[in-house]
Design an enzyme around this catalytic site. Structure first.
Site, PDB file in Angstrom:
ATOM      1  N   HIS A 273     -21.847  -5.455 -40.129  1.00  0.00           N
ATOM      2  CA  HIS A 273     -22.756  -6.494 -39.661  1.00  0.00           C
ATOM      3  C   HIS A 273     -22.165  -7.895 -39.800  1.00  0.00           C
ATOM      4  CE1 HIS A 273     -25.937  -3.747 -38.790  1.00  0.00           C
ATOM      5  NE2 HIS A 273     -25.891  -3.229 -40.004  1.00  0.00           N
TER       6      HIS A 273
ATOM      7  N   HIS B 150     -23.919 -38.055  11.244  1.00  0.00           N
ATOM      8  CA  HIS B 150     -23.993 -38.706   9.928  1.00  0.00           C
ATOM      9  C   HIS B 150     -22.586 -38.798   9.340  1.00  0.00           C
ATOM     10  CE1 HIS B 150     -25.214 -39.369   5.673  1.00  0.00           C
ATOM     11  NE2 HIS B 150     -26.205 -40.034   6.260  1.00  0.00           N
TER      12      HIS B 150
END
EC number: 4.2.1.59
Length: 464
Positions: A288, A366
């Protein structure tokens, strides 16, 4: 591996004693919304605090993984989390009326049975995998532990253990696909060696330990006097053992059951990184402490890869809504249908995608020599994304219009050019009332915020 997030269809409860605390508790799994993740809630404590299943909340790794947040703790979470990962369930709230999940038989299989009985439900959101970008490694020379995560478009885990024991010896276990977890790993029980029992007992651990929920490995000759002491420790009339073997002569479910249980622990502990992993995990002699340290390294790499609040777009995954489904909800059509995909949708948040190409009709007029996507069209595309969220709250969205009522705090942060992929995120700032929706919208190219605004819209039923 599942592509979309999942939760459970209804709540389900399991009950039993905790391995280390010895306290009997009821643990209830409840459905949770997309992106909720795994959270524990201590309903036996005032205020019913919630503890996120996050590796940064780990405070103890003594024979199990313990989380703490806001002063509330939950012990031994790894077997529960492993079951959730093994079933590819992403979102669940786990309520506990005690400090520790029930140990049950020491494996994950009974959690899996309960979750499957509750039913698994697909959610309207894609799973946000963390794909291991490059090798991540961890080493603890003092314990001869080595762990590595390697890039892979899947989730594979291989574990090797070597206990220097004539009973167990060297073992390895592996899964090549997470779908194998239930049949190959989930039923493998926790274990310890006989020489560890007294130490654990004296450390105030294994109060709920029993020869029915843990394998005790005996790797030396045991005198009758010690067996009598063990029987008293476990409240048994008699404890038996072969010359070398398993206490009380328990049969192993697999010859390499200890290695398989170590793999189970790795899967459960790595769930604490907070996202499903795509990668190959290799672990030699894990425990762990090592699992948690390794999970922290993976989480740091995950944080470095980008903020978690930005919607993740993986073009390899199917969308929540494609262009045909979007067209069924939104009234817009070419050249004003500006949203290509919806990649996330829940009750309060939506995320969508707009691929910006040189073929867009607005580039003809644009700035044709310097093509830049008009800011007002970025806002329009963002509003269409928000329209999906708003219309998803009514039963027959095709019978409603959504109209802009206001735009506040609109800012353009960076130019959007042909070749960019815009990712939009819209989130309700308050519940929709009387057909009025107010939401915060953001647009990203990669991890860069390019546009943002607060938008207000109205839902109006079409006249018949």
């Amino acid at each position: 591996m599942r592509v979309k997030q999942h939760t459970i269809k209804k709540q389900v409860t399991v009950s039993g004693v905790g391995l280390h605390t010895g306290v009997i508790s009821n643990m209830t799994f409840l459905p949770a919304p997309p992106n909720h993740g795994y959270k524990f809630q201590r309903v036996d404590i005032e205020g019913m605090p919630i503890i996120d299943a996050d590796v940064d909340n780990v405070v103890d790794v003594s024979r199990g993984t313990t989380l703490e947040q806001g002063g509330a703790r939950v012990f031994t979470v790894e077997h529960v989390l492993a079951a959730l990962v093994g079933l590819e369930i992403d979102n669940v709230l786990i309520q506990l009326d005690g400090p520790e999940p029930p140990i049950l038989d020491g494996s994950s299989i009974q959690f899996i049975d309960a979750l499957e009985n509750a039913g698994i439900e697909e959610q309207n959101a894609l799973r946000r995998f963390f794909e291991i970008p490059e090798s991540i490694s961890y080493r603890d020379a003092s314990r001869e532990v080595e762990m590595a995560a390697l890039p892979l478009d899947d989730y594979r885990v291989t574990v090797m253990v070597d206990y220097n024991s004539p009973v167990l010896g060297s073992q390895h276990a592996s899964i090549t696909d997470i779908s194998q977890f239930k049949s190959e790993i989930a039923s493998c029980r926790t274990f310890c060696f006989l020489h560890e029992l007294e130490m654990l007992y004296n450390q105030n651990l294994i109060k709920g330990g029993d020869l029915n929920n843990a394998i005790v490995v005996v790797d030396r000759v045991v005198e009758e006097k010690e067996l009598a002491h063990l029987a008293k420790m476990f409240n048994k009339e008699k404890v038996e053992v072969r010359k070398e073997g398993i206490l009380n002569n328990v049969d192993l479910r697999y010859k390499n059951e200890p290695a398989r249980h170590k793999l189970l622990d790795v899967v459960g502990d790595l769930a604490l990184v907070g996202r499903p992993i795509k990668g190959q995990i290799l672990a030699a002699r894990p425990g762990h402490a090592a699992n948690v340290a390794f999970a922290k390294k993976i989480k740091r790499a995950m944080e470095k890869a980008g903020p978690s609040h930005i919607p993740h777009y993986d073009p390899k995954l199917p969308p929540v809504m494609d262009i045909a489904q979007i067209s069924n909800i939104l009234p817009h059509r070419y050249p004003f249908q500006l949203l290509d995909k919806v990649i996330y949708l829940d009750e309060t948040v939506v995320a969508g995608v707009k691929n910006v190409t040189m073929n867009e009709p607005f580039f003809m007029g644009h700035f044709p020599g310097n093509p830049v996507m008009p800011g007002v069209l970025q806002v329009e595309a963002m509003a269409q994304t928000g329209g999906i969220l708003v219309l998803s709250t009514v039963e027959d969205p095709e019978n409603y219009w959504t109209y802009f009522l206001g735009i506040e705090n609109c800012k353009f942060r960076k130019m959007v050019m042909p070749g960019d992929t815009l990712i939009f995120k819209c989130e309700l700032l308050a519940p929709i009332r009387r057909g009025i929706a107010k939401m915060k919208g953001e647009a990203y190219v990669g991890n860069t915020l390019v546009c943002e605004a607060v938008m207000t819209a109205s839902i109006v039923r079409k006249e018949s």
